[in-house]
Design a protein around this motif. Sequence first.
Motif, mmCIF file in Angstrom:
data_model
loop_
_atom_site.group_PDB
_atom_site.id
_atom_site.type_symbol
_atom_site.label_atom_id
_atom_site.label_comp_id
_atom_site.label_asym_id
_atom_site.label_seq_id
_atom_site.Cartn_x
_atom_site.Cartn_y
_atom_site.Cartn_z
ATOM 1 N N HIS A 1 0.863 -1.157 0.090
ATOM 2 C CA HIS A 1 -0.119 -0.087 0.017
ATOM 3 C C HIS A 1 0.937 1.139 -0.073
ATOM 4 O O HIS A 1 1.965 1.335 0.774
ATOM 5 C CB HIS A 1 -0.878 0.010 1.385
ATOM 6 N N TYR A 2 0.464 2.299 -0.745
ATOM 7 C CA TYR A 2 0.939 3.670 -0.533
ATOM 8 C C TYR A 2 0.883 3.833 0.980
ATOM 9 O O TYR A 2 -0.449 4.284 1.161
ATOM 10 C CB TYR A 2 0.732 4.609 -1.762
ATOM 11 N N ALA A 3 1.967 4.294 1.595
ATOM 12 C CA ALA A 3 1.695 4.480 3.018
ATOM 13 C C ALA A 3 1.151 5.959 3.302
ATOM 14 O O ALA A 3 0.287 5.993 4.210
ATOM 15 C CB ALA A 3 3.187 4.440 3.858
ATOM 16 N N LYS A 4 1.366 7.048 2.596
ATOM 17 C CA LYS A 4 0.497 8.177 2.734
ATOM 18 C C LYS A 4 -0.960 8.380 2.720
ATOM 19 O O LYS A 4 -1.474 8.684 3.410
ATOM 20 C CB LYS A 4 1.386 9.442 2.118
ATOM 21 N N TRP A 5 -1.358 7.805 1.521
ATOM 22 C CA TRP A 5 -2.586 7.708 1.020
ATOM 23 C C TRP A 5 -3.479 6.649 1.587
ATOM 24 O O TRP A 5 -4.541 6.541 1.892
ATOM 25 C CB TRP A 5 -2.778 7.866 -0.226
ATOM 26 N N GLY A 6 -2.451 5.627 2.101
ATOM 27 C CA GLY A 6 -3.145 4.177 2.354
ATOM 28 C C GLY A 6 -3.869 3.253 1.393
ATOM 29 O O GLY A 6 -4.239 2.314 1.702
ATOM 30 N N TYR B 1 -4.264 0.665 -2.020
ATOM 31 C CA TYR B 1 -3.637 -0.456 -2.560
ATOM 32 C C TYR B 1 -2.783 -0.189 -3.620
ATOM 33 O O TYR B 1 -3.138 0.555 -4.361
ATOM 34 C CB TYR B 1 -4.805 -1.515 -2.851
ATOM 35 N N ALA B 2 -1.591 -0.961 -3.560
ATOM 36 C CA ALA B 2 -0.558 -0.689 -4.743
ATOM 37 C C ALA B 2 -0.577 -1.924 -5.750
ATOM 38 O O ALA B 2 -0.741 -1.907 -6.735
ATOM 39 C CB ALA B 2 0.748 -0.256 -4.248
ATOM 40 N N ALA B 3 -0.116 -3.091 -5.139
ATOM 41 C CA ALA B 3 0.245 -4.234 -5.705
ATOM 42 C C ALA B 3 0.207 -5.375 -4.985
ATOM 43 O O ALA B 3 0.284 -5.243 -3.609
ATOM 44 C CB ALA B 3 1.534 -4.285 -6.606
#
Length: 154
Positions: free
Chosen positions: A140-145, A147-149
Amino acid sequence: MSYTVTSLPAEPFAPLFQMDDEALAARGARRMIADAPLGFPCRVSLDDARPGETLILVNYEHQPAPTPFRASHAIFVREGVEPVSTVDEIPPALKRRLLSLRAFDASGMMRAADMAEGAAAGALIERLFEDPEIAYLHAHYAKWGCYAARIDRA
């Protein structure tokens, strides 16, 4: 230990690009134009859209397991890009960001989580996979929370 980072497939999102803004809004989605070189990470290409490119911002259920960790969040997808799968390599959009890695067992229960700068995430991925009970990871992209992959053992 080798690992594979896998994007989302393009096919489920393709019909969204044919919808008008009203039909998208009825699904809780929005058409957007990238206005900066970073900030619009596509979950199909696992790279950022270039300024001027059209994306769809849509809610996506990335963790459908029937557990307390079932989850969805907003994601960007671009039209006309190919899905990505890398082995022992962090894709560009993930490499540029602080990541939250969430480790799940086969039943979809979260067993561990940690954070790493994307460029250095390989070591954390390997450490999380040392636990034989971990079946897969979600980045997950930590700042926005969002899901990434998905990450699996290779």
